[in-house]
Design an enzyme around this catalytic site. Structure first.
Site, PDB file in Angstrom:
ATOM      1  N   HIS A   1      89.169  40.700  57.576  1.00  0.00           N
ATOM      2  CA  HIS A   1      88.168  41.729  57.107  1.00  0.00           C
ATOM      3  C   HIS A   1      88.075  41.318  55.584  1.00  0.00           C
ATOM      4  O   HIS A   1      88.890  40.932  54.959  1.00  0.00           O
ATOM      5  CB  HIS A   1      89.109  43.144  57.133  1.00  0.00           C
ATOM      6  CG  HIS A   1      88.543  44.201  56.309  1.00  0.00           C
ATOM      7  ND1 HIS A   1      86.868  44.521  56.378  1.00  0.00           N
ATOM      8  CD2 HIS A   1      88.846  44.902  55.450  1.00  0.00           C
ATOM      9  CE1 HIS A   1      86.657  45.092  55.364  1.00  0.00           C
ATOM     10  NE2 HIS A   1      87.567  45.628  54.613  1.00  0.00           N
TER      11      HIS A   1
ATOM     12  N   HIS B   1      85.202  41.350  52.156  1.00  0.00           N
ATOM     13  CA  HIS B   1      84.117  42.242  51.563  1.00  0.00           C
ATOM     14  C   HIS B   1      83.057  41.134  50.988  1.00  0.00           C
ATOM     15  O   HIS B   1      82.839  41.054  49.778  1.00  0.00           O
ATOM     16  CB  HIS B   1      84.805  42.976  50.110  1.00  0.00           C
ATOM     17  CG  HIS B   1      85.653  44.110  50.436  1.00  0.00           C
ATOM     18  ND1 HIS B   1      86.330  44.691  49.431  1.00  0.00           N
ATOM     19  CD2 HIS B   1      86.186  44.506  51.663  1.00  0.00           C
ATOM     20  CE1 HIS B   1      86.854  45.696  49.992  1.00  0.00           C
ATOM     21  NE2 HIS B   1      86.869  45.358  51.524  1.00  0.00           N
TER      22      HIS B   1
ATOM     23  N   TYR C   1      74.767  29.534  66.832  1.00  0.00           N
ATOM     24  CA  TYR C   1      76.143  29.553  66.566  1.00  0.00           C
ATOM     25  C   TYR C   1      76.550  31.026  65.940  1.00  0.00           C
ATOM     26  O   TYR C   1      77.692  31.518  66.095  1.00  0.00           O
ATOM     27  CB  TYR C   1      76.618  28.596  65.369  1.00  0.00           C
ATOM     28  CG  TYR C   1      76.884  27.381  65.857  1.00  0.00           C
ATOM     29  CD1 TYR C   1      78.189  27.092  66.274  1.00  0.00           C
ATOM     30  CD2 TYR C   1      76.169  26.432  66.047  1.00  0.00           C
ATOM     31  CE1 TYR C   1      78.682  25.966  66.807  1.00  0.00           C
ATOM     32  CE2 TYR C   1      76.454  25.113  66.779  1.00  0.00           C
ATOM     33  CZ  TYR C   1      77.926  25.040  67.178  1.00  0.00           C
ATOM     34  OH  TYR C   1      78.286  23.745  67.578  1.00  0.00           O
TER      35      TYR C   1
END
Length: 226
Positions: free
Chosen positions: A93, A95, A120
């Site tokens: 995860h 930002h 891709y």
């Protein structure tokens, strides 16, 4: 791979992502599921660029801290993805700038946040769901993830960032990078009427590489309603 090597790998990939500006400050988190059902997960308020392998949190299968520093507040997010993506062994995860920017655009389809721009992107990310805004660490995000019923390995959290699951840490990192680059391409080409992959080209990728793309036929069904 041994737990010690997994800890080193988490630290190495975290440093690489941080140094290339893909998750600033102490943002972002990484987890790896172990053979006993427990996890390794990056600590809360820790920069991915400066992880100490020995201090990475070790959780049991129930999510309880066994050793290391207290884990990221995003445990509900990781837990729900592992629960619904049975083959997932790692989650990243971030930002990352372009992925976050994409989530703020009004035209984004929550069932397919990005069009089929490159092979891709489809091969590594499949299709990407967009979930509404939840404050960081909100347990309600877990229900939103469960509402996707395991159909997506890559998810965007509105005004927050991408979260990607895969069968290895390396694959999850590469897929997250591919998602960020595809979001960047979308923003660069927005309003320019670009040529995307055709349905036949997508079908060829699905056939040759055995891709499983989420069903996208039910336009009246909103994943947020689950």
């Amino acid at each position: 791979m041994s737990e010690a090597k997994l800890r080193e790998s988490i630290s190495s990939f975290g440093r690489s992502l941080f140094e290339r500006g893909l998750t600033p400050g102490s943002s972002g988190n990484i987890s790896v599921r172990l053979d006993d059902g427990g996890w390794l997960v990056t600590p809360t308020n820790a920069s991915l660029g400066f992880l100490d392998p020995a201090r990475i949190a070790r959780l049991d299968a129930g999510g309880h801290l066994l050793s290391g520093d207290p884990p990221t507040k995003e445990i509900p997010l990781h837990s729900a993805l592992y629960e619904t993506r049975g083959g997932a062994r790692a989650i990243v995860h971030l930002h990352s700038t372009h992925s976050v920017a994409l989530t703020m655009l009004p035209e984004i389809d929550p069932r397919s946040a990005l069009p089929p721009m490159t092979p891709y992107y489809l091969m590594r990310c499949g299709q990407t769901a967009l979930l509404p805004y939840f404050r960081p660490g909100d347990p309600a995000v877990a229900d939103a993830i469960r509402g996707l019923a395991g159909r997506y390995s890559s998810v965007l959290l509105a005004n927050h960032g991408p979260v990607v699951a895969s069968d290895t840490l390396e694959a999850a990192v590469f897929a997250t990078e591919e998602l960020e680059e595809t979001a960047r391409l979308y923003l660069l080409l927005r309003g320019l009427n670009p040529r995307y992959l055709s349905p036949d080209q997508v079908a060829d990728l699905v056939k040759v590489f055995g891709l499983t793309l989420p069903e996208h036929a039910h336009a009246d069904e909103d994943p947020h309603d689950h």
